[in-house]
Design a protein around this motif. Structure first.
Motif, PDB file in Angstrom:
ATOM      1  N   LEU A   1     -10.368   3.966   7.343  1.00 25.07           N
ATOM      2  CA  LEU A   1      -9.894   3.971   5.952  1.00 25.07           C
ATOM      3  C   LEU A   1     -10.723   3.023   5.096  1.00 25.07           C
ATOM      4  O   LEU A   1     -11.067   3.347   3.952  1.00 25.07           O
ATOM      5  CB  LEU A   1      -8.415   3.584   5.884  1.00 25.07           C
ATOM      6  CG  LEU A   1      -7.431   4.549   6.527  1.00 25.07           C
ATOM      7  CD1 LEU A   1      -6.024   3.974   6.490  1.00 25.07           C
ATOM      8  CD2 LEU A   1      -7.481   5.903   5.832  1.00 25.07           C
ATOM      9  N   VAL A   2     -11.043   1.852   5.634  1.00 26.23           N
ATOM     10  CA  VAL A   2     -11.885   0.891   4.916  1.00 26.23           C
ATOM     11  C   VAL A   2     -13.250   1.514   4.641  1.00 26.23           C
ATOM     12  O   VAL A   2     -13.764   1.436   3.516  1.00 26.23           O
ATOM     13  CB  VAL A   2     -12.030  -0.431   5.704  1.00 26.23           C
ATOM     14  CG1 VAL A   2     -13.098  -1.326   5.082  1.00 26.23           C
ATOM     15  CG2 VAL A   2     -10.696  -1.161   5.783  1.00 26.23           C
ATOM     16  N   ASP A   3     -13.829   2.147   5.640  1.00 24.26           N
ATOM     17  CA  ASP A   3     -15.142   2.789   5.473  1.00 24.26           C
ATOM     18  C   ASP A   3     -15.098   3.855   4.387  1.00 24.26           C
ATOM     19  O   ASP A   3     -16.009   3.937   3.549  1.00 24.26           O
ATOM     20  CB  ASP A   3     -15.627   3.404   6.785  1.00 24.26           C
ATOM     21  CG  ASP A   3     -16.018   2.367   7.822  1.00 24.26           C
ATOM     22  OD1 ASP A   3     -16.184   1.181   7.463  1.00 24.26           O
ATOM     23  OD2 ASP A   3     -16.146   2.741   9.004  1.00 24.26           O
ATOM     24  N   LEU A   4     -14.055   4.675   4.402  1.00 21.80           N
ATOM     25  CA  LEU A   4     -13.943   5.734   3.393  1.00 21.80           C
ATOM     26  C   LEU A   4     -13.763   5.137   1.999  1.00 21.80           C
ATOM     27  O   LEU A   4     -14.407   5.581   1.041  1.00 21.80           O
ATOM     28  CB  LEU A   4     -12.789   6.682   3.731  1.00 21.80           C
ATOM     29  CG  LEU A   4     -12.573   7.848   2.776  1.00 21.80           C
ATOM     30  CD1 LEU A   4     -13.849   8.690   2.611  1.00 21.80           C
ATOM     31  CD2 LEU A   4     -11.427   8.727   3.264  1.00 21.80           C
TER      32      LEU A   4
ATOM     33  N   PHE B   1      -1.580   6.275   9.772  1.00 22.50           N
ATOM     34  CA  PHE B   1      -1.621   4.931  10.344  1.00 22.50           C
ATOM     35  C   PHE B   1      -0.223   4.321  10.386  1.00 22.50           C
ATOM     36  O   PHE B   1       0.192   3.763  11.403  1.00 22.50           O
ATOM     37  CB  PHE B   1      -2.573   4.018   9.545  1.00 22.50           C
ATOM     38  CG  PHE B   1      -2.217   2.567   9.661  1.00 22.50           C
ATOM     39  CD1 PHE B   1      -2.505   1.861  10.820  1.00 22.50           C
ATOM     40  CD2 PHE B   1      -1.570   1.915   8.622  1.00 22.50           C
ATOM     41  CE1 PHE B   1      -2.153   0.521  10.942  1.00 22.50           C
ATOM     42  CE2 PHE B   1      -1.218   0.582   8.732  1.00 22.50           C
ATOM     43  CZ  PHE B   1      -1.511  -0.115   9.897  1.00 22.50           C
ATOM     44  N   VAL B   2       0.505   4.417   9.278  1.00 21.61           N
ATOM     45  CA  VAL B   2       1.854   3.832   9.212  1.00 21.61           C
ATOM     46  C   VAL B   2       2.749   4.457  10.276  1.00 21.61           C
ATOM     47  O   VAL B   2       3.479   3.749  10.976  1.00 21.61           O
ATOM     48  CB  VAL B   2       2.474   3.978   7.802  1.00 21.61           C
ATOM     49  CG1 VAL B   2       3.954   3.633   7.801  1.00 21.61           C
ATOM     50  CG2 VAL B   2       1.723   3.105   6.803  1.00 21.61           C
ATOM     51  N   GLU B   3       2.683   5.777  10.434  1.00 23.61           N
ATOM     52  CA  GLU B   3       3.478   6.450  11.465  1.00 23.61           C
ATOM     53  C   GLU B   3       3.113   5.940  12.858  1.00 23.61           C
ATOM     54  O   GLU B   3       3.993   5.620  13.655  1.00 23.61           O
ATOM     55  CB  GLU B   3       3.260   7.962  11.416  1.00 23.61           C
ATOM     56  CG  GLU B   3       3.909   8.662  10.255  1.00 23.61           C
ATOM     57  CD  GLU B   3       3.554  10.137  10.225  1.00 23.61           C
ATOM     58  OE1 GLU B   3       3.307  10.733  11.304  1.00 23.61           O
ATOM     59  OE2 GLU B   3       3.496  10.695   9.116  1.00 23.61           O
ATOM     60  N   HIS B   4       1.820   5.861  13.152  1.00 18.71           N
ATOM     61  CA  HIS B   4       1.362   5.402  14.475  1.00 18.71           C
ATOM     62  C   HIS B   4       1.741   3.947  14.708  1.00 18.71           C
ATOM     63  O   HIS B   4       2.206   3.586  15.791  1.00 18.71           O
ATOM     64  CB  HIS B   4      -0.154   5.573  14.625  1.00 18.71           C
ATOM     65  CG  HIS B   4      -0.590   6.992  14.604  1.00 18.71           C
ATOM     66  ND1 HIS B   4      -1.855   7.372  14.246  1.00 18.71           N
ATOM     67  CD2 HIS B   4       0.063   8.138  14.900  1.00 18.71           C
ATOM     68  CE1 HIS B   4      -1.963   8.689  14.309  1.00 18.71           C
ATOM     69  NE2 HIS B   4      -0.809   9.172  14.707  1.00 18.71           N
ATOM     70  N   PHE B   5       1.543   3.107  13.688  1.00 14.42           N
ATOM     71  CA  PHE B   5       1.831   1.686  13.826  1.00 14.42           C
ATOM     72  C   PHE B   5       3.328   1.445  14.022  1.00 14.42           C
ATOM     73  O   PHE B   5       3.732   0.677  14.892  1.00 14.42           O
ATOM     74  CB  PHE B   5       1.300   0.926  12.607  1.00 14.42           C
ATOM     75  CG  PHE B   5       1.493  -0.558  12.687  1.00 14.42           C
ATOM     76  CD1 PHE B   5       0.908  -1.298  13.702  1.00 14.42           C
ATOM     77  CD2 PHE B   5       2.255  -1.218  11.739  1.00 14.42           C
ATOM     78  CE1 PHE B   5       1.079  -2.674  13.774  1.00 14.42           C
ATOM     79  CE2 PHE B   5       2.426  -2.597  11.806  1.00 14.42           C
ATOM     80  CZ  PHE B   5       1.846  -3.321  12.824  1.00 14.42           C
TER      81      PHE B   5
ATOM     82  N   VAL C   1      -4.983   8.320   1.386  1.00 14.31           N
ATOM     83  CA  VAL C   1      -3.510   8.305   1.383  1.00 14.31           C
ATOM     84  C   VAL C   1      -2.979   8.971   2.648  1.00 14.31           C
ATOM     85  O   VAL C   1      -2.092   8.431   3.323  1.00 14.31           O
ATOM     86  CB  VAL C   1      -2.947   8.985   0.118  1.00 14.31           C
ATOM     87  CG1 VAL C   1      -1.442   9.172   0.219  1.00 14.31           C
ATOM     88  CG2 VAL C   1      -3.311   8.180  -1.120  1.00 14.31           C
ATOM     89  N   ASN C   2      -3.514  10.134   3.001  1.00 17.34           N
ATOM     90  CA  ASN C   2      -3.068  10.823   4.216  1.00 17.34           C
ATOM     91  C   ASN C   2      -3.380  10.004   5.471  1.00 17.34           C
ATOM     92  O   ASN C   2      -2.552   9.902   6.375  1.00 17.34           O
ATOM     93  CB  ASN C   2      -3.713  12.209   4.323  1.00 17.34           C
ATOM     94  CG  ASN C   2      -3.208  13.157   3.255  1.00 17.34           C
ATOM     95  OD1 ASN C   2      -2.111  12.999   2.738  1.00 17.34           O
ATOM     96  ND2 ASN C   2      -4.020  14.131   2.904  1.00 17.34           N
TER      97      ASN C   2
ATOM     98  N   LEU D   1       0.825  -1.207   0.000  1.00 23.18           N
ATOM     99  CA  LEU D   1       0.000   0.000   0.000  1.00 23.18           C
ATOM    100  C   LEU D   1       0.858   1.256   0.000  1.00 23.18           C
ATOM    101  O   LEU D   1       0.562   2.216  -0.722  1.00 23.18           O
ATOM    102  CB  LEU D   1      -0.946  -0.006   1.197  1.00 23.18           C
ATOM    103  CG  LEU D   1      -2.158  -0.923   1.052  1.00 23.18           C
ATOM    104  CD1 LEU D   1      -2.771  -1.252   2.404  1.00 23.18           C
ATOM    105  CD2 LEU D   1      -3.188  -0.285   0.139  1.00 23.18           C
ATOM    106  N   LYS D   2       1.911   1.254   0.789  1.00 23.29           N
ATOM    107  CA  LYS D   2       2.792   2.416   0.849  1.00 23.29           C
ATOM    108  C   LYS D   2       3.420   2.694  -0.520  1.00 23.29           C
ATOM    109  O   LYS D   2       3.442   3.840  -0.979  1.00 23.29           O
ATOM    110  CB  LYS D   2       3.869   2.191   1.906  1.00 23.29           C
ATOM    111  CG  LYS D   2       4.668   3.412   2.214  1.00 23.29           C
ATOM    112  CD  LYS D   2       5.567   3.171   3.402  1.00 23.29           C
ATOM    113  CE  LYS D   2       6.336   4.453   3.629  1.00 23.29           C
ATOM    114  NZ  LYS D   2       6.821   4.643   4.919  1.00 23.29           N
TER     115      LYS D   2
END
Length: 169
Positions: free
Chosen positions: A113-116, A142-146, A136-137, A43-44
């Motif tokens: 994100l899935v909902d959107l 999410f990636v930063e938090h994860f 994307v944002n 995804l990234k």
């Protein structure tokens, strides 16, 4: 007589007690989760191209990410975190409680994100460019938090390992 706990009741009951980490199991869970790592990377890489991604593909990958993340966190919570017999390490317990409680927040980020993405697919969202940018944002957040969460778990595991085996005297 039996009764069911809601997820919130279960989590609040667990958080009320000090948690610690089972370093061996937690490390194995992290090492073995190839699917989660692969989805995040895929995804990234796709989102970094700045092209509009086919909506069906995006919905499918985000659903797979949500499911993989759910499995990852469930394994961590049931095999990687536990209540120690004695609560002598309150600082570690506090950190473990905080990290375990982050699982729900991070998981809900992906659910949003899935909902959107599904609202785009079913034409319930605003114009696609704005929605795509929001996904994307949101994914980048999410990636930063994860990654920060995973790093903190690794640091806590290292701290526990150093206490068990001792370091340089």
């Amino acid at each position: 007589m039996s009764f069911w706990l809601t997820e919130r009741e279960f989590r609040s009951d667990r958080v009320a007690h000090q948690l610690t980490l089972n370093v061996a199991f937690l490390q194995e869970i992290k090492d073995d989760n190839v699917q989660l790592k692969s989805l995040v990377t895929q995804l990234k890489d796709t989102f970094s191209t700045n092209k509009v991604v086919p909506t069906r593909w995006m919905v499918d990958r985000l659903n797979e990410l949500r499911d993989a993340l759910e499995t990852h966190f469930a394994l961590e919570e049931f095999y990687g975190y536990f209540q120690p017999a004695h609560e002598s390490q309150s600082q570690i317990g506090t950190q473990a409680n905080r990290l375990q409680s982050q699982h729900e927040t991070i998981y809900l980020e992906v659910c949003e994100l899935v909902d959107l993405a599904e609202s785009i697919l079913y034409r319930e969202a605003p114009p696609i460019k704005k929605s795509h940018a929001a996904i994307v944002n949101g994914f980048n957040r999410f990636v930063e938090h994860f990654r920060a969460h995973e790093q903190e778990e690794m640091e806590l595991m290292m701290q526990l390992c150093n206490q068990e085996i001792g370091v340089g005297d």
